[in-house]
Scaffold this motif. Structure first.
Motif, PDB file in Angstrom:
ATOM      1  N   ARG A  23       0.489  -1.085  -0.082  1.00  0.00           N
ATOM      2  CA  ARG A  23       0.360  -0.204  -0.108  1.00  0.00           C
ATOM      3  C   ARG A  23       0.933   1.127  -0.295  1.00  0.00           C
ATOM      4  O   ARG A  23       0.808   2.758  -0.600  1.00  0.00           O
ATOM      5  CB  ARG A  23      -1.184  -0.117   1.086  1.00  0.00           C
ATOM      6  N   THR A  24       2.074   0.995   0.507  1.00  0.00           N
ATOM      7  CA  THR A  24       2.587   2.278   0.494  1.00  0.00           C
ATOM      8  C   THR A  24       3.800   2.759  -0.522  1.00  0.00           C
ATOM      9  O   THR A  24       3.708   3.925  -0.391  1.00  0.00           O
ATOM     10  CB  THR A  24       3.849   1.953   2.122  1.00  0.00           C
ATOM     11  N   GLN A  25       3.712   1.590  -0.862  1.00  0.00           N
ATOM     12  CA  GLN A  25       4.523   2.366  -2.487  1.00  0.00           C
ATOM     13  C   GLN A  25       3.529   2.254  -4.206  1.00  0.00           C
ATOM     14  O   GLN A  25       3.479   2.922  -4.492  1.00  0.00           O
ATOM     15  CB  GLN A  25       5.281   0.228  -2.941  1.00  0.00           C
ATOM     16  N   ARG A  26       2.214   1.521  -3.423  1.00  0.00           N
ATOM     17  CA  ARG A  26       0.814   2.194  -3.992  1.00  0.00           C
ATOM     18  C   ARG A  26       0.696   4.106  -4.064  1.00  0.00           C
ATOM     19  O   ARG A  26       0.205   4.542  -4.893  1.00  0.00           O
ATOM     20  CB  ARG A  26      -0.149   1.312  -3.987  1.00  0.00           C
ATOM     21  N   ASP A  27       0.997   4.201  -2.679  1.00  0.00           N
ATOM     22  CA  ASP A  27       0.974   5.740  -2.444  1.00  0.00           C
ATOM     23  C   ASP A  27       1.529   6.216  -3.236  1.00  0.00           C
ATOM     24  O   ASP A  27       2.045   7.473  -3.597  1.00  0.00           O
ATOM     25  CB  ASP A  27       0.814   6.264  -0.620  1.00  0.00           C
ATOM     26  N   ALA A  28       2.814   6.193  -3.253  1.00  0.00           N
ATOM     27  CA  ALA A  28       3.861   6.831  -4.371  1.00  0.00           C
ATOM     28  C   ALA A  28       4.330   6.758  -5.663  1.00  0.00           C
ATOM     29  O   ALA A  28       4.496   7.656  -5.798  1.00  0.00           O
ATOM     30  CB  ALA A  28       5.739   5.757  -3.391  1.00  0.00           C
ATOM     31  N   ALA A  29       3.545   5.673  -5.967  1.00  0.00           N
ATOM     32  CA  ALA A  29       3.572   5.779  -7.228  1.00  0.00           C
ATOM     33  C   ALA A  29       2.061   6.628  -7.560  1.00  0.00           C
ATOM     34  O   ALA A  29       2.699   7.374  -8.414  1.00  0.00           O
ATOM     35  CB  ALA A  29       2.681   3.957  -7.732  1.00  0.00           C
ATOM     36  N   ARG A  30       0.950   6.964  -6.294  1.00  0.00           N
ATOM     37  CA  ARG A  30      -0.009   7.643  -6.950  1.00  0.00           C
ATOM     38  C   ARG A  30       1.039   9.013  -6.761  1.00  0.00           C
ATOM     39  O   ARG A  30       0.703   9.678  -7.323  1.00  0.00           O
ATOM     40  CB  ARG A  30      -0.832   7.587  -5.994  1.00  0.00           C
ATOM     41  N   ALA A  31       1.357   9.512  -6.225  1.00  0.00           N
ATOM     42  CA  ALA A  31       2.206  10.863  -5.615  1.00  0.00           C
ATOM     43  C   ALA A  31       3.144  10.792  -6.816  1.00  0.00           C
ATOM     44  O   ALA A  31       3.204  11.813  -7.582  1.00  0.00           O
ATOM     45  CB  ALA A  31       2.580  10.953  -4.428  1.00  0.00           C
ATOM     46  N   LEU A  32       3.758  10.774  -7.449  1.00  0.00           N
ATOM     47  CA  LEU A  32       5.040  10.279  -8.555  1.00  0.00           C
ATOM     48  C   LEU A  32       3.874  11.051  -9.918  1.00  0.00           C
ATOM     49  O   LEU A  32       4.982  11.938 -10.455  1.00  0.00           O
ATOM     50  CB  LEU A  32       5.270   9.383  -8.787  1.00  0.00           C
ATOM     51  N   ASP A  33       2.415   9.897  -9.771  1.00  0.00           N
ATOM     52  CA  ASP A  33       1.824  10.556 -11.251  1.00  0.00           C
ATOM     53  C   ASP A  33       1.707  12.048 -10.877  1.00  0.00           C
ATOM     54  O   ASP A  33       1.381  12.547 -11.360  1.00  0.00           O
ATOM     55  CB  ASP A  33       0.973   9.217 -11.488  1.00  0.00           C
ATOM     56  N   ALA A  34       1.187  12.639  -9.866  1.00  0.00           N
ATOM     57  CA  ALA A  34       0.417  13.808  -9.523  1.00  0.00           C
ATOM     58  C   ALA A  34       1.431  14.638  -9.929  1.00  0.00           C
ATOM     59  O   ALA A  34       0.717  15.356 -10.597  1.00  0.00           O
ATOM     60  CB  ALA A  34       0.213  13.676  -8.415  1.00  0.00           C
TER      61      ALA A  34
END
Length: 826
Positions: free
Chosen positions: A288-299
C-alpha cells in the motif's frame, strides 16, 4: 535373499538360553527397539501377545466349543509359543505349549469336545507360560508345575496319541518348522547364518531322564501345516516378503518419549507457520505504501509535464515505469506468499493433529485382561456372568488409558462380588440365571465416558445406612437425613465397605477409593446410578486427553502463566474495598463465606507491578473444603494449549506442572494447582502471607533478593547473615553450577560470588550471566581471596560490576558494595 552376517558368531550350547549368550547383534535394517534386547525379553513380548490370543480364544470356546476359527487361532498361538520357547532353550515352555497345541488339534479333529474343566486347565497353562523364564526363583515355573499341568490336562481328557504319564515326561525334538523358526529369528537378530547352517541342532533332552523322544506325528490339514511353517511372530517379526507389504492397520512399537518429542516439534512447526501471516500482512502494508508513492509520483509528473524539458520528462517516465513494474512484481510475490502461508499453515496443522492422534490408543488395548478376570472370579463365587465390552475402538489418551487398569478392575470385581446374584437367587427373582456385566466407553460432549453396569441386585440403601453408622462415618440421626446420592458417595471413601468380614475379594474398603483417587487426579467425576433390584451403573467422566488442555491465561510479574480451567472455580474482578482482614489474613466474600486471598507474585516468585489497578484480578481455586483466591496482575483470556513436559533434568519445578507455546512463539508455564494449594497451605500455617495492597505498591515495597554463591560454608553463612540482618532476602548456592540453576528458578536483584569453586568457577558463572539476554543486566559482585591485579582484571573483564578482596573484607565493605549496586533492602 539372505544378508551376510555383520560379524561371525557361534551358537550357544544345546539347551542354553540365548539371552545368556549375549543377546542379538545389531544388523542393518533391524528395528532399534529389537536390536539391543535379549532373546528372553523378546520371548516375553511374544508370550504376552500369544497368551492374549489364547485367553480370548479360550473364553470364546467356553461358549462355543466347536468354533473353528477360535480353535485355529489358539492352535497357531500355542505352536508359535512352542517354537519361541525352543529357540530360547526354555524346555518347560516347550512342553506346556506342546500339550496345549495337542489339545487344540484333537478338538479340531473332533476327537475332543472342550468342557469347562478343559478351559480351566488350559487357562492355567497360560498362567504358566507367562511365568516361564522368570528370573525370580519364587515366580519361575518348576518341573513339578509342568508335571502337575500335564496331569491336570490328562485328567480332563486322554491326550491324543499318548497317556498322561507319557505326556508329563515327553520332550519334543526340534522339528523342521521349528528349526526354520530358529533360523529366521537368529538371522534377524544378527547371528551368524553360516555357523547356523553348519551346526544341526540336536534333540532336546528330557530334564528328568536325559532320554530323547520324537515329537508325536499327526495328520494336519493345510492350514495347520502352514501354521507350523510360520516363524514366531514377535521374534522373527515377519519374513522379508511380508515386511515389504504395508498393511494399513499394522501396529508399530514407538517409544513414548519419541512421540512426545514429535508432538513438541509439530507444535513448534505450527507456531512457526503462524508467523507467516503477520509477515504477509506487513508486506501488504509495504504494497500500500508503494501504491501511494506511485500515485504521488503520477501527480508530480502531471503537475510538471508542461514545465520540464523532454529529456527530464523521459527520465521521469522511466522512473514511473520502473515503479509500476516493481509494484506488479511485489503484488505477485505477496499473492504467492499468501498462498504459501495458507498451505504451510494447513500442513503444519495436519502434522500437529496427526502427531496428537499418535498419543491416542483404542480403549480395547487396556481391556484384554478383563474377560479372564470376570470369568475366573465368577466361577470362584459360583456365579454365571456374561461379560461384554462396548466401544473397544474408542480413542483414549495413552496416559489416561494406563491409569484406568486398576480402577476398572476394582469396579468389575465389585460388580461381581457385591452386585451380581447367584443363579438360584436370580431365578427366584424371575431373572435369567446368567447375569450381564457391561463395560462401555464412548465420547460425549468433549468428554470420555466409561461405565460399568450390571443387572444385579443393586445397592440396598438401608444396608448402606447401617454400614455408614457401623463404621462410624456418621451417627444414626445424620445417616437418616442423607439423600440417596449422598449415601452412595460413602462407597467411594477410603476404608469404607459394606462387608462385615474381610474376604479374598472384598471387605477392606480400598477398591472404590482407588477409582475416586484416579478420577480426581485427572479432574474427572464419578457418578453412581442405582436401581434396587435391577442393577448398578458406575459412570466415569474423564477428559479426552491430557495432552491438550483448556487454560486460563493470566499475567504475573510481566510473564504469562496458565491455570487449567478444570481446576478453576471462578474468576473475579474484586474492588479493593471488598478485601477484609481476618485473623491477620486477607479475605474476600465468595458464595456466602470468607475465602483467603494470596498473591501469585509471592507463590511464583515474580516481581510485583509498580502500577496499582483499581480492581484485583482473582482466580478462585480449590474445592468445597479448601478454597483460596490467587491475586494476579490481569487476565489474558482462554487458550487451548498443547502440554509439553519440562526437561527431566530440571526435576520437579515448584508449583509448575508443564510448559506450552503460544501462537506467537512465547513460552507459557502451566501451573500445578495441587502443588500451588500445598504452597498456600504452608504459607498460611507459617503466617508468611503478603498482603495484596502491600505487594502491589499500596504499602511497603518488596525486599530485594540476593544470591550468594560460595563453596566455603563459613564465608557463605557470614555473608548470608550480614545481608539478612540488613533486610535483604538471601538465597545461597554451594558452587557455580548450583548458582546457575538457582538463577533460572528465581528472580534475583544481585549475585555475590566467589571465584575458586568446584564444577563451575565464578568467572564462568559471570560469563554465562552476562551472555544471557534475561540476566545480563543483573549486577554481579565478586568476593575473592585473590587480590592480584590480573585476577581483578579477569573478573571485571568477564562482566563483574564490583570486585571485593576477602583479604580486606569487613562487614561494612560488603554492605556498602551491595548498597552501591542495588540500593537499600526495600
Amino acid at each position: 535373499m539372505k544378508q551376510p552376517p555383520r560379524s561371525p558368531r557361534s551358537l550357544p550350547p544345546e539347551g542354553a538360553p540365548l539371552s545368556a549368550w549375549g543377546g542379538p547383534a545389531r544388523t542393518e535394517g533391524t528395528d532399534d527397539d529389537l536390536s539391543h534386547v535379549s532373546l528372553l525379553d523378546l520371548f516375553r513380548e511374544d508370550a504376552l501377545t500369544q497368551t492374549r490370543v489364547l485367553s480370548d480364544g479360550l473364553l470364546a470356546l467356553e461358549h462355543t466349543p466347536a468354533d473353528a476359527a477360535a480353535l485355529e487361532a489358539c492352535m497357531r498361538a500355542a505352536h508359535s509359543l512352542k517354537g519361541a520357547a525352543r529357540i530360547i532353550g526354555l524346555q518347560d515352555g516347550v512342553d506346556i505349549a506342546h500339550l496345549m497345541e495337542e489339545c487344540f488339534v484333537a478338538a479340531q479333529r473332533g476327537e475332543l469336545t472342550l468342557s469347562a474343566s478343559h478351559i480351566d486347565a488350559l487357562l492355567h497353562g497360560i498362567d504358566l507360560i507367562v511365568r516361564v523364564g522368570d528370573t525370580n526363583p519364587a515366580a519361575a515355573v518348576t518341573r513339578a508345575d509342568v508335571d502337575t499341568f500335564a496331569m491336570r490336562l490328562a485328567s480332563s481328557h486322554a491326550a491324543p496319541g499318548q497317556d498322561a504319564a507319557a505326556t508329563s515326561g515327553t520332550r519334543a525334538t526340534s522339528s523342521a518348522d521349528e528349526e526354520a523358526t530358529m533360523r529366521a529369528a537368529l538371522a534377524l537378530l544378527g547371528a551368524d547364518t553360516a555357523a547356523l547352517a553348519s551346526s544341526s541342532p540336536g534333540p532336546a533332552h528330557t530334564a528328568d531322564t536325559g532320554a530323547t523322544e520324537p515329537t508325536p506325528s499327526r495328520t494336519a490339514d493345510d492350514s495347520t501345516a502352514r501354521a507350523s511353517e510360520a516363524p514366531t511372530a514377535s521374534l522373527a517379526q515377519a519374513p522379508a516378503r511380508e515386511r515389504t507389504t504395508r498393511e494399513p492397520d499394522r501396529m508399530l512399537r514407538v517409544r513414548a518419549d519419541n512421540l512426545d518429542r514429535l508432538l513438541s516439534l509439530s507444535g513448534e512447526s505450527l507456531v512457526e507457520s503462524r508467523w507467516l501471516k503477520p509477515f504477509a500482512e506487513s508486506m501488504l502494508r509495504v504494497k500500500r505504501t508503494q501504491r501511494d508513492a506511485a500515485r504521488a509520483l503520477d501527480a508530480f509528473y502531471d503537475a510538471l509535464a508542461d514545465r520540464l524539458d523532454p529529456l527530464t520528462l523521459a527520465a521521469l517516465g522511466d522512473v514511473r515505469a520502473m515503479l509500476s513494474n516493481t509494484q506488479q512484481l511485489l503484488a505477485a510475490r505477496v499473492d504467492e506468499l499468501d498462498r504459501f502461508d495458507r498451505r504451510s499453515t494447513h500442513l503444519a496443522q495436519q502434522l500437529y493433529d496427526e502427531a496428537l492422534q499418535c498419543r491416542m490408543r483404542p480403549f480395547g488395548d487396556a481391556t484384554h485382561a478383563y474377560p479372564r478376570l470376570v470369568r475366573d472370579l465368577a466361577r470362584s463365587l459360583d456365579k454365571r456372568v456374561r461379560f461384554s465390552i462396548v466401544g473397544a475402538a474408542t480413542q483414549v489418551d495413552r496416559d489416561i488409558l494406563d491409569m484406568l487398569e486398576a480402577p476398572l478392575g476394582h469396579l468389575l470385581r465389585n460388580a461381581i462380588d457385591h452386585g451380581v446374584e447367584t443363579p438360584d437367587e436370580r431365578e427366584a427373582k424371575g431373572k435369567p440365571p446368567e447375569a450381564t456385566l457391561t463395560l462401555d466407553a464412548r465420547h460425549s460432549a468433549g468428554k470420555l465416558l466409561i461405565s460399568v453396569s450390571d443387572d444385579g441386585a443393586g445397592i440396598d440403601l438401608d444396608r448402606l445406612r447401617e454400614a455408614v453408622v457401623r463404621r462410624q462415618f456418621a451417627d444414626e440421626a445424620t445417616a437418616a437425613r442423607l439423600s440417596e446420592q449422598e449415601l452412595l458417595e460413602f462407597l467411594l471413601l477410603p476404608g469404607f465397605s459394606m462387608r462385615e468380614h474381610v474376604t479374598d475379594v472384598s471387605g477392606r474398603g480400598v477398591g472404590l477409593d482407588v477409582v475416586r483417587e484416579m478420577v480426581t487426579a485427572v479432574r474427572g467425576t464419578v457418578r453412581i446410578h442405582n436401581e434396587p433390584g435391577q442393577g448398578t451403573r458406575f459412570v466415569l467422566q474423564l477428559p479426552l486427553t491430557l495432552s491438550v488442555i483448556r487454560s486460563l491465561l493470566v499475567e504475573v510479574g510481566g510473564e504469562a502463566y496458565a491455570f487449567p480451567l478444570a481446576h478453576v472455580r471462578r474468576t473475579l474482578e474484586l474492588p479493593r474495598e471488598r478485601l477484609d482482614m481476618l485473623e491477620g489474613q486477607q479475605h474476600f466474600p465468595f458464595e456466602g463465606r470468607p475465602v483467603g486471598l494470596v498473591t501469585a507474585h509471592q507463590l511464583l516468585g515474580a516481581n510485583a507491578p509498580e502500577e496499582t489497578r483499581e480492581n484485583v484480578a482473582v482466580v478462585v481455586i480449590g474445592d468445597e473444603h479448601e478454597t483460596f483466591g490467587v491475586a494476579v496482575d490481569r487476565f489474558l483470556g482462554e487458550r487451548m494449549l498443547v502440554v509439553q513436559p519440562l526437561d527431566a533434568r530440571l526435576g520437579k519445578v515448584k508449583d509448575i506442572a508443564a510448559g506450552a507455546l503460544m501462537e506467537n512463539g512465547d513460552v507459557v508455564l502451566i501451573v500445578d494447582i495441587d502443588d500451588l494449594l500445598r504452597s498456600v497451605d504452608k504459607l498460611v500455617r507459617g503466617g508468611q502471607l503478603d498482603k495484596v495492597r502491600r505487594i502491589e505498591g499500596v504499602a511497603a515495597r518488596r525486599r530485594k533478593h540476593v544470591l550468594v554463591v560460595e563453596d566455603s560454608l563459613t564465608v557463605r553463612e557470614l555473608e548470608r547473615k550480614l545481608l539478612e540482618k540488613r533486610g535483604y532476602a538471601v538465597t545461597v548456592a554451594v558452587d557455580g553450577m548450583d548458582g546457575w540453576n538457582a538463577l533460572h528458578s528465581t528472580n534475583f536483584d544481585l549475585v555475590v560470588t566467589d571465584i575458586d569453586m568446584p564444577r563451575m568457577d565464578g568467572i564462568e558463572l559471570v560469563t554465562l550471566i552476562k551472555r544471557d539476554a534475561m540476566l545480563k543486566t543483573m549486577p554481579v559482585l565478586i568476593v575473592s581471596y585473590k587480590d592480584r591485579d590480573e585476577d581483578r582484571r579477569r573478573g571485571l573483564e568477564a562482566g563483574a560490576d564490583y570486585y571485593l578482596a576477602k583479604g580486606s573484607f569487613h562487614d561494612e565493605a560488603l554492605l556498602d558494595a551491595v548498597r552501591d549496586l542495588i540500593g537499600e533492602a526495600r
